[in-house]
Write an enzyme that holds these catalytic residues in place. Structure first.
Site, short mmCIF file in Angstrom:
data_model
loop_
_atom_site.label_atom_id
_atom_site.label_comp_id
_atom_site.label_asym_id
_atom_site.label_seq_id
_atom_site.Cartn_x
_atom_site.Cartn_y
_atom_site.Cartn_z
N HIS A 171 5.04 -18.42 3.82
CA HIS A 171 5.51 -17.75 2.61
C HIS A 171 7.03 -17.70 2.52
O HIS A 171 7.58 -17.46 1.45
CB HIS A 171 4.85 -16.37 2.42
CG HIS A 171 5.39 -15.26 3.26
ND1 HIS A 171 4.78 -14.83 4.42
CD2 HIS A 171 6.46 -14.46 3.10
CE1 HIS A 171 5.45 -13.83 4.94
NE2 HIS A 171 6.49 -13.56 4.16
N SER A 186 9.69 -11.39 8.47
CA SER A 186 8.78 -12.51 8.29
C SER A 186 9.37 -13.73 8.97
O SER A 186 10.53 -14.06 8.75
CB SER A 186 8.60 -12.80 6.81
OG SER A 186 7.58 -12.03 6.31
N ASP A 213 0.31 -18.63 8.69
CA ASP A 213 1.51 -18.43 7.87
C ASP A 213 2.74 -19.03 8.56
O ASP A 213 3.64 -18.31 8.98
CB ASP A 213 1.70 -16.91 7.62
CG ASP A 213 2.51 -16.65 6.36
OD1 ASP A 213 3.22 -17.57 5.94
OD2 ASP A 213 2.42 -15.54 5.81
N1 ARG Z 1 2.95 -9.32 2.61
C1 ARG Z 1 3.73 -10.36 3.19
C2 ARG Z 1 5.19 -9.97 3.13
O1 ARG Z 1 5.65 -9.14 2.50
C3 ARG Z 1 3.46 -11.72 2.65
C4 ARG Z 1 3.75 -11.97 1.22
C5 ARG Z 1 3.42 -13.33 0.73
N2 ARG Z 1 1.99 -13.55 0.59
C6 ARG Z 1 1.24 -13.23 -0.49
N3 ARG Z 1 -0.04 -13.38 -0.41
N4 ARG Z 1 1.76 -12.77 -1.59
O2 ARG Z 1 6.00 -9.97 2.43
N1 GLU Z 2 5.81 -10.48 4.70
C1 GLU Z 2 7.01 -9.70 4.93
C2 GLU Z 2 8.28 -10.52 4.75
O1 GLU Z 2 8.32 -11.38 3.92
C3 GLU Z 2 6.93 -9.07 6.25
C4 GLU Z 2 5.97 -8.00 6.16
C5 GLU Z 2 6.64 -6.67 6.25
O2 GLU Z 2 7.17 -6.17 5.26
O3 GLU Z 2 6.61 -6.17 7.38
O4 GLU Z 2 9.30 -10.27 5.35
#
Ligand code: ARG
Ligand code: GLU
Length: 722
Positions: A89, A657, A225
């Protein structure tokens, strides 16, 4: 509620605090691990590395392999040839940027077979920290005695400029000075920034984003990921603009990869660039977040998601058009919901009140400190209602007005017309700009029926929620002009606006005429967009900034009092997108009564979740066959299974991330990519019971490179510890 808390009394408070003492909370400064006593705790927790192996300026250390990736992710260097791993991502927009319908790397994945096939990603750069220095004294030079805020800021900014200039003069480095702990401290961070970064390996989206939005922020998790890039440098190993002559960067340090696995309770360390946390907020602030800000944002986003979802289902074209907007709205929508849940479950507001009471009683016979404390609390009690007032309006700007594409798009013309009028220059001078502007909009990048529906839903919310006296005056007059009927208003605007008429726009370009400009400027949709924009930049934003500055001053005092007098814990500066170390343990959790989650997932879960009628849960035949035949090779765990992801108690946030997750020996065991939903409150209040980071098991990454994509040449580059 108050009564109940009072009855819990002292022992309740004790229980609360002792829980937090056991916590793996904290995002520590790598350059100060020893000095702050954190290293001692890391050692007790099982860390086998020395502080110098983690961070050193004089010899190569782990820090030389930690990479600030793109806008705000982390990556790690895993080969002598500058190969890096980050999240799928995090590489998403670069992969999309390189993809076409014919060569859809997002959908099909991308596996370079040699250096020639590595693809340069424009607009992607990565940075490595050269050194970090405490420059608090230098930043505050000549500020003593200056009471005027503006004047003081000017001196500080000038000092910062000088520090940065001195640090980078005659070098190819770049540097920033950042405030930490509400400006209690300032650090200079010197970076080496590389601009030639190339895509090497990316799994297809159905593997990298397996589980889609449903699984996002959730445990158990089963997506790979990860994406791999390579840093390129000039022949003398220095950063250089893209050139075919550039060569793979030779890093100062390469992270070894362990395929030995881990077990519950093992030490883990996350090293990366966490973005933002607010752990030292007062009860006043947390109250507003949990009871006002989060709920409002969630409910506005829910409206948007429902509408977008409906249209995305209508056609493939619409699906693509809104896919990335949908994903980003959905990401924080879900995060805020989890955050509220956690903050409520653990009575965050009451907990903060107790902390404030505790501090107050500690200060009872320290009159000067007590005076400061009382003043800070009084200031908070006055500042936060004001903050709440403006934040609500700012949220409507951000989540409502800016979510309507027509307003955003028409708003883009405001600067253009302002400039045109200011300089009274002929349209021809501006024609190129206008043409570029229009080429982006014809055909519109947004779908008018969907946008109109968003307009109606969000504007209705605005007029129902925001009282007349707080509304943007022009909006209110328009509302009245249309007999308070938003549907009617939308019908008119979307049908009659010159900005939404291709013919009118083409006519505007055809011959130069002031009259035409005036017609466009008196367009009602234009005036609406203009008033929204002006209101935000001339009213809301300056007010919020001013209040936030005062809040920072008071938070600074508040935190200082806690650090000086409440010494039952080690304090760490809130995350601010700078290099940090978090340590914890591989650990399961119990999100709710009666529910227990294990600490790892396996390929069995992917087959369980498989549903080839739903693209989010699609599993292709070759992956399925590998799983069924258990062709896991050396990547299988001792239990014979292929582990996919695991959870640990490291304190992480957005920006982490892609961060490397290390075992006690500093070997890579995984790549951080998310947090468990129930514990997303950790940005405001970390709780050891429920806060977990989610890590992609590096053995799944290697398995995919090896068995699925046959990238032996990449595996040979890596230092794999069996
Ligand atoms: N929750 C993760 C992070 O904040 C991954 C976000 C990307 N993935 C998604 N399915 N939208 O940011
Ligand atoms: N998916 C998040 C990012 O893009 C990390 C998840 C979180 O917020 O801990 O940094």
């Amino acid at each position: 509620m108050n009564l109940k808390i009072k009855r819990i009394g002292i022992s309740g408070i004790y229980l609360f605090i002792s829980l937090f003492l056991l916590a793996d909370e904290g995002m520590w400064l790598p350059q100060l691990l020893q000095a702050t006593g954190v290293y001692q705790k890391m050692k007790q927790a099982g860390c086998k590395l020395t502080p110098e192996q983690i961070y050193s300026v004089n010899q190569s250390s782990l820090k030389d392999a930690i990479v600030l990736f793109g806008g705000g992710c982390t990556a790690e260097i895993v080969s002598e040839k500058g190969l890096i791993i980050t999240n799928h991502h995090c590489g998403y927009s670069s992969i999309v940027g390189l993809s076409t319908v014919e060569k859809n790397y997002l959908k099909k994945g991308y596996w370079a077979k040699n250096h020639q096939e590595e693809l340069y990603c424009p607009n992607l750069s990565v940075s490595i920290v050269v050194r970090i220095e405490d420059v608090t004294k230098e930043v505050l030079k000549n500020t003593n005695g200056i009471t005027d805020k503006k004047e003081r800021n000017n001196v500080i900014n000038k000092n910062i400029q000088e520090i940065v200039q001195k640090a980078t003069q005659g070098t190819h480095y770049n540097a920033v000075v950042k405030p930490y702990s509400y400006e209690l401290q300032y650090f200079l961070i010197v970076y080496e920034t590389f601009k030639d970064v190339r895509l090497v390996a990316a799994p297809p989206e159905h593997i990298g984003k397996f589980g889609g939005e449903d699984d996002n922020w959730m445990w158990p998790r089963h997506n790979a990921d990860f994406t791999m890039f390579r840093i390129y440098a000039s022949k003398d190993n220095k950063p250089a603009e893209y050139s075919p002559d550039n060569v793979p960067y030779q890093p100062k340090y390469v992270i070894p990869i362990s395929i030995k696995g881990y077990k519950e309770g093992d030490f883990t360390m996350v090293y990366g660039f966490p973005g933002r946390t607010q752990e030292y907020l007062s009860s006043y602030a947390v109250d507003i977040i949990v009871n006002d800000i989060d709920p409002r944002r969630v409910q506005l986003r829910e409206k948007k998601l429902n509408i977008l979802e409906k249209y995305m289902k209508q056609s493939e074209v619409l699906n693509l058009k809104y896919a990335s907007a949908y994903a980003s709205i959905a990401n924080y929508y879900k995060k805020w919901k989890g955050e509220m849940l956690g903050l409520k479950k653990y009575n965050a507001v009451e907990y903060k009140k107790q902390l404030e009471q505790q501090l107050k009683s500690i200060l009872q016979n320290k009159p000067t400190a007590l005076d400061s404390f009382n003043l800070v609390i009084k200031n908070f009690s006055e500042l936060y209602p004001k903050y709440q007032y403006y934040q609500r309006l700012a949220d409507y700007y951000q989540e409502c007005f800016m979510a309507i594409d027509a307003i955003k798009y028409i708003g883009n013309f405001v600067d253009f017309f302002t400039e045109y009028n200011r300089y009274k220059m002929g349209l021809s001078n501006q024609l190129d700009k206008l043409k570029t502007q229009l080429s982006k909009s014809i055909p519109y990048s947004f779908h008018l029926p969907a946008d109109k529906e968003l307009f109606i839903a969000l504007m209705t919310d605005y007029f129902n929620t925001i009282q007349e006296k707080d509304r943007i005056p022009f909006l209110d007059s328009l509302y009245k002009q249309f007999q308070q009927d938003v549907q009617k208003m939308a019908d008119y605007l979307y049908e009659k606006s010159l900005f939404l008429s291709e013919a009118a726009l083409k006519d505007l370009l055809s011959t130069e005429s002031d009259q035409k400009i005036r017609d466009f400027e008196s367009d009602l949709f234009y005036r609406l967009a203009q008033s929204v924009k002006l209101n935000f930049y001339s009213q809301i934003l300056p007010n919020i900034k001013e209040i936030e500055e005062s809040i920072t001053d008071n938070q600074k005092m508040f935190l200082k009092l806690m650090m000086d007098y409440k010494k039952d814990k080690l304090y760490y500066p809130d995350a601010n997108s700078t290099l940090r170390v978090a340590f914890g343990k591989v650990k399961k959790y119990e999100p709710r009564d009666g529910v227990r989650y294990n600490y790892f997932t396996t390929s069995k879960g992917i087959l369980e979740k498989q549903n080839n009628n739903n693209e989010d849960y699609y599993v292709d035949d070759s992956l399925r066959t590998l799983f069924i035949k258990k062709e896991f090779g050396r990547y299988a765990d001792k239990d014979g299974e292929l582990h996919i992801a695991f959870i640990a108690s490291n304190h992480t946030t957005g920006g982490n991330s892609g961060s490397p997750v290390f075992n006690a020996n500093g070997e890579l065991i995984g790549t951080n990519f998310d947090r468990c939903w129930e514990g997303t409150m950790s940005d405001i209040m970390y709780h050891p019971e429920i806060c977990r980071n989610i890590v992609l098991d590096v053995r799944y990454t290697l398995f995919l490179l090896d068995k699925y994509a046959h990238c032996d040449w990449l595996l040979k580059e890596m230092k794999i510890v069996q």
